[in-house]
Design an enzyme around this catalytic site. Structure first.
Site, PDB file in Angstrom:
ATOM      1  CG  ASN A   1      -1.895  -0.976   1.071  1.00 58.00           C
ATOM      2  OD1 ASN A   1      -2.636  -1.360  -0.011  1.00 58.00           O
ATOM      3  ND2 ASN A   1      -2.556  -1.607   2.339  1.00 58.00           N
ATOM      4  CG  HIS A   2       2.318   3.363  -2.801  1.00 58.07           C
ATOM      5  ND1 HIS A   2       3.133   3.979  -3.550  1.00 58.07           N
ATOM      6  CD2 HIS A   2       2.819   2.089  -2.621  1.00 58.07           C
ATOM      7  CE1 HIS A   2       4.157   3.012  -3.865  1.00 58.07           C
ATOM      8  NE2 HIS A   2       3.916   1.864  -3.405  1.00 58.07           N
ATOM      9  CE  LYS A   3      -0.054   8.872   4.816  1.00 60.84           C
ATOM     10  NZ  LYS A   3       0.010   9.899   5.973  1.00 60.84           N
TER      11      LYS A   3
END
Length: 210
Positions: free
Chosen positions: A82-84
């Protein structure tokens, strides 16, 4: 003579070839939990199942129940991928250093959907992909090359990209009864005595098994 079934601690349950392995015997990560008799079928590298658990950097767990059949190249993407999403850019600048690391605090609180859970007696078809935090119910079937982005109910056939429920294998009442029976939790002698019922479709007879 009482049958006791194959030994779940034996890495390769089929004597004539090694394309099938009982997964739990090859998993090293404490965050991957696999139940007895769940197997991975891969003609090239069945022992390498753990390499199919991708971006597994945190404490989130992959939990796979008992008696699951997992086909070649089934993959699980974990929360480490996941990425922000709340900033203008999703690019993880700070991990590359050279002055960018001063913004490392910006990477705190990456999105997480928690553990990924595959129930018992689940069949996962060739090259299917499971996204983080998904829960696949007991007795479900995932069609080949499906991308599972949301939960699949018990005893449901799902397929596609994104995977959608295609068919319930039994009625709601029958599914409730099967989830109460939980044959996969019986001792192995009872399972062995009643294979003819587990492999058939008479749920009431299975409920009455001794």
């Amino acid at each position: 003579m009482e049958l006791d079934g194959p030994n779940p601690n034996r890495p390769y349950p089929l004597a004539d070839h090694r394309r099938v392995c009982f997964i739990k015997n090859f998993v090293k990560s404490p965050h991957i939990i696999v139940g007895d008799y769940s197997y991975y079928d891969d003609p090239v590298d069945p022992e390498g199942f753990e390499r199919n658990v991708l971006y597994h950097y945190g404490d989130d767990r992959l939990i796979i129940g008992k008696f699951c059949a997992i086909a070649t190249q089934v993959k699980f993407i974990m929360n480490g991928a996941n990425h922000k999403l709340d900033g203008i850019s999703t690019f993880p600048f700070p991990i590359f250093g050279h002055g960018w690391e001063k913004e490392m605090a910006q990477l705190i609180g990456l999105p997480s959907r928690g553990d990924t859970v595959v129930g018992n007696d689940v069949w996962m078809g060739y090259d299917s992909l499971v996204m983080p935090g998904v829960r696949i119910g007991d007795g479900a079937i995932v069609a080949a090359r499906s991308v599972v982005v949301k939960d699949i109910p018990p005893y449901t056939i799902a397929g596609g990209n994104p995977a959608q429920p295609l068919k319930q294998r039994f009625s709601e009442a029958e599914i409730a009864q099967l989830l109460e029976i939980r044959w996969w939790d019986w001792d192995i002698a009872k399972i062995s005595r009643n294979l003819h019922l587990i492999m058939a479709a008479d749920i009431q007879a299975l409920s009455n098994a001794t």
